[in-house]
Design a protein around this motif. Sequence first.
Motif, PDB file in Angstrom:
ATOM      1  N   VAL A  72      -3.760   3.696  10.683  1.00  0.00           N
ATOM      2  CA  VAL A  72      -2.721   3.436   9.856  1.00  0.00           C
ATOM      3  C   VAL A  72      -3.609   3.415   8.631  1.00  0.00           C
ATOM      4  N   HIS A  73      -4.514   3.655   7.619  1.00  0.00           N
ATOM      5  CA  HIS A  73      -4.605   2.784   6.804  1.00  0.00           C
ATOM      6  C   HIS A  73      -4.525   4.830   6.048  1.00  0.00           C
ATOM      7  N   ALA A  74      -4.646   5.393   6.850  1.00  0.00           N
ATOM      8  CA  ALA A  74      -5.056   7.920   6.939  1.00  0.00           C
ATOM      9  C   ALA A  74      -3.209   7.629   6.436  1.00  0.00           C
ATOM     10  N   GLN A  75      -2.499   7.402   8.049  1.00  0.00           N
ATOM     11  CA  GLN A  75      -1.950   7.782   8.093  1.00  0.00           C
ATOM     12  C   GLN A  75      -0.522   7.039   7.236  1.00  0.00           C
ATOM     13  N   ASP A  76      -1.420   6.031   5.963  1.00  0.00           N
ATOM     14  CA  ASP A  76      -0.159   6.182   5.154  1.00  0.00           C
ATOM     15  C   ASP A  76      -0.538   6.889   3.783  1.00  0.00           C
ATOM     16  N   GLY A  77      -1.292   7.604   3.421  1.00  0.00           N
ATOM     17  CA  GLY A  77      -1.715   8.590   3.012  1.00  0.00           C
ATOM     18  C   GLY A  77      -2.876   8.063   2.001  1.00  0.00           C
ATOM     19  N   VAL A  78      -3.788   6.902   2.287  1.00  0.00           N
ATOM     20  CA  VAL A  78      -5.007   6.656   1.720  1.00  0.00           C
ATOM     21  C   VAL A  78      -5.672   8.184   1.784  1.00  0.00           C
ATOM     22  N   ASP A  79      -6.459   8.152   0.076  1.00  0.00           N
ATOM     23  CA  ASP A  79      -7.044   9.277   0.010  1.00  0.00           C
ATOM     24  C   ASP A  79      -8.690   9.410   0.026  1.00  0.00           C
ATOM     25  N   PHE A  80      -8.874   7.754  -0.155  1.00  0.00           N
ATOM     26  CA  PHE A  80     -10.527   7.552   0.204  1.00  0.00           C
ATOM     27  C   PHE A  80     -10.941   6.234   1.166  1.00  0.00           C
ATOM     28  N   ARG A 105       0.749  -1.134  -0.202  1.00  0.00           N
ATOM     29  CA  ARG A 105       0.206   0.096   0.143  1.00  0.00           C
ATOM     30  C   ARG A 105       0.875   1.227   0.355  1.00  0.00           C
ATOM     31  N   ARG A 106       1.853   1.214   0.757  1.00  0.00           N
ATOM     32  CA  ARG A 106       2.888   2.263   0.611  1.00  0.00           C
ATOM     33  C   ARG A 106       3.687   2.466  -0.819  1.00  0.00           C
ATOM     34  N   ALA A 107       4.207   1.850  -1.080  1.00  0.00           N
ATOM     35  CA  ALA A 107       4.315   1.748  -2.602  1.00  0.00           C
ATOM     36  C   ALA A 107       3.918   2.377  -3.680  1.00  0.00           C
ATOM     37  N   LEU A 108       2.032   1.410  -3.790  1.00  0.00           N
ATOM     38  CA  LEU A 108       1.049   2.248  -4.372  1.00  0.00           C
ATOM     39  C   LEU A 108       1.019   3.495  -4.621  1.00  0.00           C
ATOM     40  N   ILE A 109       1.237   4.328  -3.240  1.00  0.00           N
ATOM     41  CA  ILE A 109       0.736   5.440  -2.487  1.00  0.00           C
ATOM     42  C   ILE A 109       1.952   6.419  -3.209  1.00  0.00           C
TER      43      ILE A 109
END
Length: 432
Positions: free
Chosen positions: A148-156, A107-111
Amino acid sequence: MTQITAARDGTVTPEMKIVAEKEGKTPEEIREGVASGRIAIPANVNHASLSPEGVGGGLRTKVNVNLGISGDLHDEEDEFAKVAVALELGAEGIMDLSNHGKTREFRRALIGMSSAMVGTVPMYDAIGYLEKALVDITVEDFLEVIRVHAQDGVDFATIHAGMNRRVIDSFKETGRLANIVSRGGSLIFAWMEATGNENPFYEHFDEVLAICREYDVTISIGDAMRPGSTYDASDAAQIAELIEIGKLARRAWDAGVQVMVEGPGHMALDEIAANMKLEKRLCHDAPFYVLGPLVTDIAPGYDHITAAIGGAVAAASGADFLCYVTPAEHLRLPDVNDVREGLVATKIAAHAADIAKGIPRARDIDNKMSDARRRIDWEEMFSHAIDPVKARRYFESAPPSTDGTCTMCGKMCAMRTVNTIMDGLTIDLDAR
């Protein structure tokens, strides 16, 4: 400050300016749309590589690609190849639906590499991330995964908050042919039934919103009761959940959180337009994000077509964001070619709908293509194609014997004939 709180304060953010430029709108028009909730700009403060997009009324219909690591096929290299295709073909959104093992690194690499907005369904990740049985997961655990998802940079983030006890009672009372087909919805239903508790995302919606506001994550309120069969479309469970989602949308806006609403699913062609209008009515014009809808249930292997048909009608009737469906739907995890086919089909649906809705500049590219065809300029035609790679491959696979034509018509090409006559020349239609 989030996009919606800034908009309400009269501030035009850099993201609003970028969206305005992309859409042919003024920054003030975008600001007003965001302030009202009619437009969302999913843009997590931690997503540095993002090229912001607006989703909502009066804007181009956006398209999302689903991908991610599964238990049976968990090759990250394959998934990043799909990401590359999605970005190449201009998908505005990419959802990481990984549901196997420790997914945070992927997920982090994708973002980090994605200029498209990135979405997730934290519920999918809960079991692997927490390393707990479903029934042992606590409310605090669920909230931790969202954070955790929010911290990683997930937009929605898709949060299935609308399926509360009232909706479940309606579902049980009225019954369904295909029951609950939402993966996240089924897991929450199982947790509720096993524990006897209310949906944790509904009961603790304020805590979910606090996390979303901190990182400016747009909450995409998931439709756990979306119909997975045309027989179940527009039934009591679907509408009961939609009513609850409308209430939650207002609460999110009041908390300074942007909202999208997710919708069907499978649905007969004649029901789609009414459903789009119903969502806009019940959910106060919130941006509508739909999967398909698939207009028939009997086309495995071709469901990118059934979904594109429904998607075109849905978007022309008010849907703002289309989630692609691939030929592999209902059969297996899609491969790279499936992703390309599904994405192109959905982009065709979105573009056709934008022309029908009169979106500014939507028809410009079609006019350019028509002009290039009139002039028989193949290179320019390829440049205007939604999928230039496939267009070129088809043309070059059967070289014509007459320059300026293709093997469909050859010397009898209508464009060639009329161009020649208009130039005052005599056309050679020798049958040899």
